[in-house]
Design a protein around this motif. Structure first.
Motif, PDB file in Angstrom:
ATOM      1  N   THR A  83       1.192  -1.092  -0.115  1.00  0.00           N
ATOM      2  CA  THR A  83       0.234  -0.081   0.197  1.00  0.00           C
ATOM      3  C   THR A  83       0.447   1.600   0.050  1.00  0.00           C
ATOM      4  O   THR A  83       2.197   1.084  -0.151  1.00  0.00           O
ATOM      5  N   GLY A  91      -9.610   6.006  -3.285  1.00  0.00           N
ATOM      6  CA  GLY A  91      -9.587   4.753  -3.184  1.00  0.00           C
ATOM      7  C   GLY A  91      -8.845   3.498  -3.321  1.00  0.00           C
ATOM      8  O   GLY A  91      -9.108   2.733  -3.465  1.00  0.00           O
ATOM      9  N   ASN A  93      -5.729   2.984  -2.039  1.00  0.00           N
ATOM     10  CA  ASN A  93      -5.315   1.389  -1.003  1.00  0.00           C
ATOM     11  C   ASN A  93      -6.662   0.638   0.343  1.00  0.00           C
ATOM     12  O   ASN A  93      -6.719  -0.054   0.082  1.00  0.00           O
ATOM     13  N   THR A  94      -7.825   1.554  -0.006  1.00  0.00           N
ATOM     14  CA  THR A  94      -9.287   0.397  -0.026  1.00  0.00           C
ATOM     15  C   THR A  94      -9.590  -0.244  -0.883  1.00  0.00           C
ATOM     16  O   THR A  94      -9.924  -1.378  -0.199  1.00  0.00           O
ATOM     17  N   ASN A  95      -9.885  -0.408  -1.978  1.00  0.00           N
ATOM     18  CA  ASN A  95      -9.721  -1.572  -3.043  1.00  0.00           C
ATOM     19  C   ASN A  95      -8.744  -2.376  -2.746  1.00  0.00           C
ATOM     20  O   ASN A  95      -9.322  -3.466  -3.509  1.00  0.00           O
ATOM     21  N   THR A  96      -7.004  -1.965  -2.736  1.00  0.00           N
ATOM     22  CA  THR A  96      -6.529  -3.091  -2.006  1.00  0.00           C
ATOM     23  C   THR A  96      -7.113  -3.731  -1.129  1.00  0.00           C
ATOM     24  O   THR A  96      -7.017  -5.444  -1.257  1.00  0.00           O
ATOM     25  N   ARG A  98      -9.971  -4.185   0.571  1.00  0.00           N
ATOM     26  CA  ARG A  98     -10.844  -5.208   0.481  1.00  0.00           C
ATOM     27  C   ARG A  98     -11.017  -6.314  -0.557  1.00  0.00           C
ATOM     28  O   ARG A  98     -11.257  -7.222   0.303  1.00  0.00           O
ATOM     29  N   GLY A  99     -10.085  -6.365  -1.273  1.00  0.00           N
ATOM     30  CA  GLY A  99      -9.180  -7.399  -1.985  1.00  0.00           C
ATOM     31  C   GLY A  99      -8.848  -8.180  -1.350  1.00  0.00           C
ATOM     32  O   GLY A  99      -9.013  -9.748  -1.181  1.00  0.00           O
ATOM     33  N   SER A 174      -1.431  -2.588  -6.303  1.00  0.00           N
ATOM     34  CA  SER A 174      -2.570  -1.927  -7.417  1.00  0.00           C
ATOM     35  C   SER A 174      -1.597  -2.075  -8.365  1.00  0.00           C
ATOM     36  O   SER A 174      -0.783  -1.676  -8.431  1.00  0.00           O
ATOM     37  N   LYS A 181      -7.133   4.941 -14.714  1.00  0.00           N
ATOM     38  CA  LYS A 181      -7.328   3.430 -14.144  1.00  0.00           C
ATOM     39  C   LYS A 181      -6.223   2.743 -13.482  1.00  0.00           C
ATOM     40  O   LYS A 181      -5.106   2.516 -13.717  1.00  0.00           O
ATOM     41  N   GLU A 183      -6.447  -1.089 -10.808  1.00  0.00           N
ATOM     42  CA  GLU A 183      -7.113  -1.688 -10.969  1.00  0.00           C
ATOM     43  C   GLU A 183      -5.951  -3.130  -9.308  1.00  0.00           C
ATOM     44  O   GLU A 183      -4.939  -2.669  -9.996  1.00  0.00           O
ATOM     45  N   PRO A 184      -7.062  -3.051  -8.636  1.00  0.00           N
ATOM     46  CA  PRO A 184      -6.321  -3.995  -7.395  1.00  0.00           C
ATOM     47  C   PRO A 184      -6.051  -5.525  -7.861  1.00  0.00           C
ATOM     48  O   PRO A 184      -6.758  -5.711  -8.500  1.00  0.00           O
TER      49      PRO A 184
END
Length: 296
Positions: A83, A91, A93-96, A98-99, A174, A181, A183-184
């Motif tokens: 991170t 978002g 860090n949040t997406n990473t 969350r996955g 990420s 764009k 992507e996680p």
């Protein structure tokens, strides 16, 4: 309705905030280009290293390296979470995280234990709030990642796999696609994969996986494989850290631009309210003057 003084102070405060977000946007834009170039430069090296490693893994040797060994049963996995050290990047860090959290729940339901390596302050703080087992950590990497800062923490996880304390090693990060764009992603670092993600995000099979090779090792297979395979894992994770930093600068630039635009919209709305309040006050004063004159 608030008074003119309060609205004026609010407008001044939003303008000061807008100056900060514009400055942060320009700083992120200047750093973004270097981070993107660093990411694109590291990808071919990582892909070529995968080809070499795949050649070695399919070669007929008297020595089978632990990194090539697939355990029949997975009881404990190692997780590297990449991170950012700072926030204000949307978002990302949040997406990473969350996955990663979804995969952690799946492992917990399967009865698999986990130990973590945190790269970045945000991931470390999240893991500490989870009461997770953090075996290694790296924070404050700065704007340019250096492999020597990562090697120590990576060695902890690689040694754990070589000794059999963990049966798989996964990396959450990420992936940089373009400026708009990110992507996680999740990569299984160990045991070594035979596929990788291409420039367009598709899964590509290593060219070496389609053929069988044999080598003559000097001084011996064990010495050569120990060096090459460890170097490959370190290089691949370094490339993921570089991708994550490119994502960070791109996401921060976009987030700060959106914040500056929102501040401009808010200033326009507050200015309209201020003008209405000011007009109402003037109208009230005129009415009082006219009423007083009429009474006299």
């Amino acid at each position: 309705m608030p008074g003119s003084r309060e609205i004026r102070n609010k407008i001044r405060s939003v303008k000061n905030t807008q100056k900060i977000t514009k400055a942060m946007e320009m700083v992120a834009a200047s750093k973004m280009r270097k981070a993107q170039d660093r990411t694109r430069a590291s990808r071919p090296y990582a892909y070529r290293m995968l080809d070499i490693v795949t050649h070695l893994s399919r070669a007929s040797t008297e020595y089978r390296h632990p990194f090539l060994h697939k355990y029949p049963q997975v009881k404990r996995v190692g997780v590297i979470v990449i991170t950012t050290d700072k926030g204000l990047c949307g978002g990302l860090n949040t997406n990473t995280l969350r996955g990663m959290l979804a995969q952690v729940k799946a492992w917990q339901q399967a009865g698999v234990e986990m130990e973590f390596c945190a790269i970045g302050n945000k991931g470390l703080g999240f893991l500490q709030r989870m009461n997770a087992i953090v075996s290694a950590q790296v924070v404050q990497l700065g704007d340019t990642p250096h492999l020597d800062r990562l090697v120590g923490s990576l060695k902890v996880m690689l040694d754990a796999y070589a000794e059999g304390r963990i049966q798989e090693l996964h990396v959450f990060y990420s992936r940089f696609v373009n400026t708009m764009k990110q992507e996680p992603g999740r990569i299984q670092a160990l045991p070594l994969p035979e596929t990788y993600r291409g420039e367009q995000g598709e899964m590509v099979e290593s060219a070496a996986a389609q053929s069988h090779w044999d080598y003559i090792y000097e001084p011996d297979a064990k010495t050569m494989l120990d060096v090459v395979l460890r170097r490959y894992v370190e290089a691949s994770i370094y490339q993921m850290v570089a991708e994550n930093m490119a994502c960070e600068q791109s996401a921060r630039m976009v987030a700060m631009k959106a914040a500056s635009d929102n501040a401009g919209t808010l200033i326009g709305e507050l200015t309209l309210v201020y003008n209405k309040a000011r007009q109402a006050a003037i109208t009230k004063e005129l009415s009082e003057i006219v009423g007083g004159a009429a009474a006299v």
